[in-house]
Design a protein around this motif. Structure first.
Motif, PDB file in Angstrom:
ATOM      1  N   PHE A  84       0.825  -1.208   0.000  1.00  0.00           N
ATOM      2  CA  PHE A  84       0.000   0.000   0.000  1.00  0.00           C
ATOM      3  C   PHE A  84       0.861   1.261   0.000  1.00  0.00           C
ATOM      4  N   LEU A  85       0.360   2.295  -0.666  1.00  0.00           N
ATOM      5  CA  LEU A  85       1.053   3.574  -0.710  1.00  0.00           C
ATOM      6  C   LEU A  85       0.826   4.360   0.580  1.00  0.00           C
ATOM      7  N   PRO A  86       1.737   5.259   0.926  1.00  0.00           N
ATOM      8  CA  PRO A  86       1.510   6.104   2.100  1.00  0.00           C
ATOM      9  C   PRO A  86       0.204   6.887   1.980  1.00  0.00           C
ATOM     10  N   GLY A  87      -0.498   7.011   3.079  1.00  0.00           N
ATOM     11  CA  GLY A  87      -1.737   7.787   3.100  1.00  0.00           C
ATOM     12  C   GLY A  87      -2.916   7.144   2.402  1.00  0.00           C
ATOM     13  N   SER A  88      -2.886   5.815   2.232  1.00  0.00           N
ATOM     14  CA  SER A  88      -3.930   5.137   1.452  1.00  0.00           C
ATOM     15  C   SER A  88      -5.242   4.916   2.208  1.00  0.00           C
ATOM     16  N   PHE A  89      -5.219   5.040   3.554  1.00  0.00           N
ATOM     17  CA  PHE A  89      -6.392   4.656   4.344  1.00  0.00           C
ATOM     18  C   PHE A  89      -6.771   5.736   5.351  1.00  0.00           C
ATOM     19  N   ASP A  90      -8.077   5.808   5.612  1.00  0.00           N
ATOM     20  CA  ASP A  90      -8.603   6.722   6.623  1.00  0.00           C
ATOM     21  C   ASP A  90      -8.594   6.089   8.011  1.00  0.00           C
ATOM     22  N   VAL A  91      -8.763   4.774   8.047  1.00  0.00           N
ATOM     23  CA  VAL A  91      -8.800   4.029   9.312  1.00  0.00           C
ATOM     24  C   VAL A  91      -7.952   2.773   9.153  1.00  0.00           C
ATOM     25  N   GLU A 103       9.004  -7.567  18.023  1.00  0.00           N
ATOM     26  CA  GLU A 103       9.370  -6.148  17.985  1.00  0.00           C
ATOM     27  C   GLU A 103       8.223  -5.381  17.319  1.00  0.00           C
ATOM     28  N   PRO A 104       7.285  -4.841  18.108  1.00  0.00           N
ATOM     29  CA  PRO A 104       6.078  -4.246  17.524  1.00  0.00           C
ATOM     30  C   PRO A 104       6.274  -2.867  16.899  1.00  0.00           C
ATOM     31  N   ASP A 105       7.305  -2.128  17.320  1.00  0.00           N
ATOM     32  CA  ASP A 105       7.427  -0.737  16.870  1.00  0.00           C
ATOM     33  C   ASP A 105       7.489  -0.594  15.346  1.00  0.00           C
ATOM     34  N   PRO A 106       8.277  -1.413  14.617  1.00  0.00           N
ATOM     35  CA  PRO A 106       8.281  -1.270  13.149  1.00  0.00           C
ATOM     36  C   PRO A 106       6.923  -1.534  12.516  1.00  0.00           C
ATOM     37  N   LEU A 107       6.196  -2.505  13.056  1.00  0.00           N
ATOM     38  CA  LEU A 107       4.854  -2.787  12.535  1.00  0.00           C
ATOM     39  C   LEU A 107       3.936  -1.590  12.738  1.00  0.00           C
ATOM     40  N   VAL A 108       3.915  -1.031  13.946  1.00  0.00           N
ATOM     41  CA  VAL A 108       3.038   0.109  14.236  1.00  0.00           C
ATOM     42  C   VAL A 108       3.426   1.310  13.376  1.00  0.00           C
ATOM     43  N   ALA A 109       4.723   1.536  13.185  1.00  0.00           N
ATOM     44  CA  ALA A 109       5.166   2.643  12.336  1.00  0.00           C
ATOM     45  C   ALA A 109       4.695   2.453  10.902  1.00  0.00           C
ATOM     46  N   GLY A 110       4.736   1.205  10.423  1.00  0.00           N
ATOM     47  CA  GLY A 110       4.250   0.927   9.074  1.00  0.00           C
ATOM     48  C   GLY A 110       2.763   1.182   8.933  1.00  0.00           C
ATOM     49  N   LEU A 111       2.005   0.870   9.964  1.00  0.00           N
ATOM     50  CA  LEU A 111       0.567   1.137   9.940  1.00  0.00           C
ATOM     51  C   LEU A 111       0.305   2.636   9.872  1.00  0.00           C
ATOM     52  N   ALA A 112       1.066   3.412  10.641  1.00  0.00           N
ATOM     53  CA  ALA A 112       0.883   4.861  10.640  1.00  0.00           C
ATOM     54  C   ALA A 112       1.215   5.461   9.281  1.00  0.00           C
ATOM     55  N   ARG A 113       2.196   4.896   8.600  1.00  0.00           N
ATOM     56  CA  ARG A 113       2.593   5.444   7.292  1.00  0.00           C
ATOM     57  C   ARG A 113       1.484   5.339   6.256  1.00  0.00           C
ATOM     58  N   VAL A 114       0.664   4.314   6.334  1.00  0.00           N
ATOM     59  CA  VAL A 114      -0.386   4.159   5.325  1.00  0.00           C
ATOM     60  C   VAL A 114      -1.660   4.912   5.702  1.00  0.00           C
ATOM     61  N   LEU A 115      -1.635   5.614   6.833  1.00  0.00           N
ATOM     62  CA  LEU A 115      -2.771   6.432   7.254  1.00  0.00           C
ATOM     63  C   LEU A 115      -2.713   7.804   6.592  1.00  0.00           C
ATOM     64  N   ALA A 116      -3.853   8.271   6.125  1.00  0.00           N
ATOM     65  CA  ALA A 116      -3.958   9.637   5.627  1.00  0.00           C
ATOM     66  C   ALA A 116      -3.894  10.611   6.799  1.00  0.00           C
ATOM     67  N   PRO A 117      -3.501  11.863   6.565  1.00  0.00           N
ATOM     68  CA  PRO A 117      -3.519  12.856   7.647  1.00  0.00           C
ATOM     69  C   PRO A 117      -4.900  12.932   8.293  1.00  0.00           C
ATOM     70  N   GLY A 118      -4.915  12.924   9.618  1.00  0.00           N
ATOM     71  CA  GLY A 118      -6.179  12.917  10.345  1.00  0.00           C
ATOM     72  C   GLY A 118      -6.797  11.549  10.484  1.00  0.00           C
ATOM     73  N   LEU A 228      -6.408   1.173  22.044  1.00  0.00           N
ATOM     74  CA  LEU A 228      -5.787   2.481  21.894  1.00  0.00           C
ATOM     75  C   LEU A 228      -6.118   3.066  20.526  1.00  0.00           C
ATOM     76  N   CYS A 229      -6.453   4.328  20.505  1.00  0.00           N
ATOM     77  CA  CYS A 229      -6.794   5.015  19.263  1.00  0.00           C
ATOM     78  C   CYS A 229      -5.860   6.211  19.079  1.00  0.00           C
ATOM     79  N   GLY A 230      -5.035   6.158  18.046  1.00  0.00           N
ATOM     80  CA  GLY A 230      -4.148   7.259  17.717  1.00  0.00           C
ATOM     81  C   GLY A 230      -4.640   7.973  16.485  1.00  0.00           C
ATOM     82  N   VAL A 231      -4.263   9.235  16.334  1.00  0.00           N
ATOM     83  CA  VAL A 231      -4.687  10.047  15.192  1.00  0.00           C
ATOM     84  C   VAL A 231      -3.457  10.564  14.466  1.00  0.00           C
ATOM     85  N   ARG A 232      -3.402  10.310  13.176  1.00  0.00           N
ATOM     86  CA  ARG A 232      -2.259  10.730  12.353  1.00  0.00           C
ATOM     87  C   ARG A 232      -2.210  12.233  12.204  1.00  0.00           C
ATOM     88  N   GLY A 233      -1.081  12.823  12.541  1.00  0.00           N
ATOM     89  CA  GLY A 233      -0.939  14.275  12.452  1.00  0.00           C
ATOM     90  C   GLY A 233      -0.744  14.767  11.037  1.00  0.00           C
TER      91      GLY A 233
END
Length: 233
Positions: A84-91, A103-118, A228-233
Motif C-alpha cells: 500500500f502507498l503512504p496515506g492510502s487509508f482513513d482508518v 518487535e512491535p514498533d516497526p509494525l506500528v510505524a508501518g501502519l501509521a505510514r499508510v494512514l492519511a492525515p487525520g 488504543l486510538c491514535g490520530v495521524r498528524g
C-alpha cells in the motif's frame, strides 16, 4: 470494542462518509465485514491460511454490494509498505496482533505510514500493566507474583506471547506521528469466563457494564486488553 471504534469514527469523520479501512490481522474478518456492511471500503490482511479461508467463506455469503467493498490480501502485516502507498487509508485496525510480534514498533510505524492525515489508528493489545489480574483471581498466587515483573505470558492457546504497557505504546504512537487520542479497557469483568461459557440471558446488561467500565478509571486500567486510538498528524 466495536462500540468504542464506532464512537471514535463518528467523532472524527462526517456522517455518511465512506471510509477507506485497512484491517491488519483481520482473523475471520468479523470487523472487516461489519464495517463493509456500514458502507466502508475495506481491505483485510491476514497471514494465516485457515483464517483467510474462513473470511472468504463468510464474505461469499454476503450480498454483491458488500462483497464489492471488501478486498482480502493474504500477507504479513509487517509488509504494509509493500502492498500500500503512504496515506492510502482513513482508518487502520490492528486488533489482537501485537502480542504475537516480538518487535512491535516497526509494525506500528508501518501502519501509521499508510494512514492519511487525520486518519485513525486502532490497536487492541494485551494489557501489560494488568497481567497479574487473571492468575490472581484464579488463585494462582505464584503466577500473579511473577506477572508483576514481566510483559511475557502464556495465552489460552498455550502460546508464549507478549503484552504492551500503556506508557510504552503512548510513547511509540507519539514517536510515529499518530499520538494517542483515546484509550479504553476491554474485558474488565469477563476475562476469567471460560471459553465455553454459556451466553447469559442478560447479555445487553453485561455489555453495558463492560462498556462503562472500559471508559472509567480505575476499572479500565485493569482490563485484560487495551484499545488504543491514535490520530495521524
Amino acid at each position: 470494542m466495536a462500540r468504542q471504534l464506532d464512537e471514535q469514527i463518528a467523532g472524527r469523520f462526517p456522517v455518511g462518509q465512506r471510509l477507506r479501512v485497512l484491517d491488519v490481522g483481520m482473523g475471520q474478518g468479523t470487523q472487516a465485514l461489519r464495517l463493509a456492511r456500514l458502507g466502508h471500503q475495506v481491505t483485510g490482511v491476514e497471514q494465516d491460511a485457515t483464517m483467510i479461508a474462513a473470511a472468504r467463506e463468510a464474505l461469499a455469503g454476503e450480498p454483491d454490494g458488500i462483497r464489492e467493498r471488501v478486498r482480502l490480501v493474504q500477507g504479513d502485516g509487517r509488509d504494509t509498505g509493500v502492498h500500500f502507498l503512504p496515506g492510502s487509508f482513513d482508518v487502520v485496525l490492528c486488533h489482537g496482533v501485537l502480542m504475537y510480534v516480538e518487535e512491535p514498533d516497526p509494525l506500528v510505524a508501518g501502519l501509521a505510514r499508510v494512514l492519511a492525515p487525520g486518519g485513525l489508528l486502532s490497536l487492541l493489545v494485551r494489557n501489560g500493566d494488568a497481567l497479574a489480574v487473571r492468575p490472581g483471581l484464579s488463585g494462582d498466587w505464584a503466577g500473579a507474583l511473577a506477572a508483576f515483573d514481566t510483559t511475557a505470558y502464556r495465552n489460552r492457546l498455550g502460546l508464549e506471547v507478549r503484552a504492551d504497557r500503556l506508557s510504552a505504546l503512548t510513547a511509540t504512537l507519539a514517536g510515529i506521528g499518530a499520538p494517542l487520542h483515546a484509550w479504553y479497557g476491554v474485558r474488565v469483568f469477563t476475562d476469567t469466563a471460560a471459553d465455553d461459557a454459556r451466553i447469559p440471558d442478560d447479555l445487553e446488561t453485561l455489555l453495558a457494564a463492560e462498556e462503562r467500565a472500559g471508559r472509567t478509571d480505575p476499572y479500565r486500567g485493569i482490563a485484560a486488553l487495551l484499545h488504543l486510538c491514535g490520530v495521524r498528524g
